[in-house]
Design an enzyme around this catalytic site. Structure first.
Site, short mmCIF file in Angstrom:
data_model
loop_
_atom_site.label_atom_id
_atom_site.label_comp_id
_atom_site.label_asym_id
_atom_site.label_seq_id
_atom_site.Cartn_x
_atom_site.Cartn_y
_atom_site.Cartn_z
CB CYS A 67 49.25 110.50 29.57
SG CYS A 67 47.24 111.08 29.74
CB CYS A 70 47.98 113.64 31.32
SG CYS A 70 47.63 111.90 32.03
#
Length: 322
Positions: A67, A70
């Site tokens: 991700c 993230c």
């Protein structure tokens, strides 16, 4: 799981992974040497989060190695938590290694940060939000300064709304705004109440007063999403027409989708959610996974911790993991 079949990925099917930040490239684990930040597992969640949150608020950062957002959020989140003077603790949970808790909470998009107090999830946000918004979030869940806390007043406003005492909720939001005129939760809450009361012009006026650096705050973005959804529903026309189409052909996904849009605008959120879930169950590929994407927009408008949001997220998780 991989990015292609991971339901936590966005509608586009995944995130880029070429963003690096502090420490070892590609990692998102707890910052070395920072006692306030640690990794948590499914086994340690009860002690590290639920029990610890009875002593002070605990933020759980749900992330995954694939991700990109993230990795953008992590250093900013750690910086703000580190500067909070111990008012909150931060733990990180890798959903690839430990998917159970995220599934129970109905989290479908990451990064997601959920705040726990007294053993309960009380607030949260999704996405790589700006530093100022994270500071506001921590102030909201942990409070700041002496005397009555804005977070306590905002909690009381939410409770007043839930019991139908809308005037008290308005008064409480205005109390916060008298001291903090740029508070995004109070501005968003007040605008939302005005919109529900049919005063769209008043709601738009409140939103226009939101400072530029707080326009993406979840409470403000949620009201803007409600505006957009209401406009879409208004353009669709009479719900009876779509009900007639579905009676003739239960597999008319477009009619079911349009009916869900109108139902949401009329406040029939459970019915709207169930119609979109039906489409996901019958044909997830319809309109490029459009039913699930629309559910995510509903969740943003309703709020992460809204009862219908949480219930629908659980149903959606069951469908995607079955």
């Amino acid at each position: 799981m991989n990015r292609d079949d991971n339901p936590f990925a966005g509608a586009s099917g995944g995130y880029s992974t070429n963003v690096q930040y502090g420490g070892a490239p590609g990692g998102n684990g707890a910052a070395a040497g920072n006692a306030e930040i640690k990794d948590v597992t499914t086994a340690s969640f009860s002690a590290d989060v639920l029990q610890e949150s009875r002593r002070q608020p605990v933020l759980v950062d749900f992330w995954a190695p694939w991700c990109g957002p993230c990795k953008q959020l992590a250093p900013v989140l750690e910086k703000v938590v580190g500067a909070s003077a111990g008012r909150v603790k931060l733990v990180k949970m890798n959903i690839d290694d430990h998917p159970a808790v995220a599934g129970q909470l109905g989290i479908q998009s990451i990064p997601a940060v959920i705040a726990f107090k007294n053993g309960q999830a009380v607030d949260g946000f999704m996405g790589a939000v700006p530093e100022s918004q994270i500071r506001d979030f921590i102030d909201r869940v942990a409070g700041k300064g002496p005397g009555p806390q804005a977070a306590e007043i905002l909690t009381a406003a939410t409770q007043a709304r839930e019991t139908g005492d809308l005037q008290t909720a308005v008064n409480l939001y205005e109390t916060v705004l008298a001291e903090q005129p740029d508070n995004p939760e109070a501005l968003g809450g007040l605008a939302d109440l005005l919109l529900e009361a049919g005063d769209r012009a008043g709601a738009e006026e409140v939103l226009a007063s939101v400072p530029e650096d707080k326009k993406d705050a979840p409470q403000v973005a949620a009201v803007r999403t409600k505006f957009a959804l209401a406009d879409q529903a208004a353009a669709l026309g009479d719900p009876a027409e779509f009900e007639r189409r579905l009676a003739a052909d239960p597999d008319d996904h477009q009619a079911r989708f349009d009916l869900a849009m109108i139902q949401n605008a009329l406040g029939k959120r459970t019915e709207a959610a169930d119609n979109l879930l039906t489409i996901v169950k019958q044909d997830r590929s319809w309109n490029d996974d459009g039913a699930r994407a629309q559910l995510l927009k509903f969740f943003e408008a309703w709020g992460m911790m809204d009862e219908v949001t949480l219930a629908t997220r659980r149903k959606l998780s069951s469908l995607l993991f079955s």
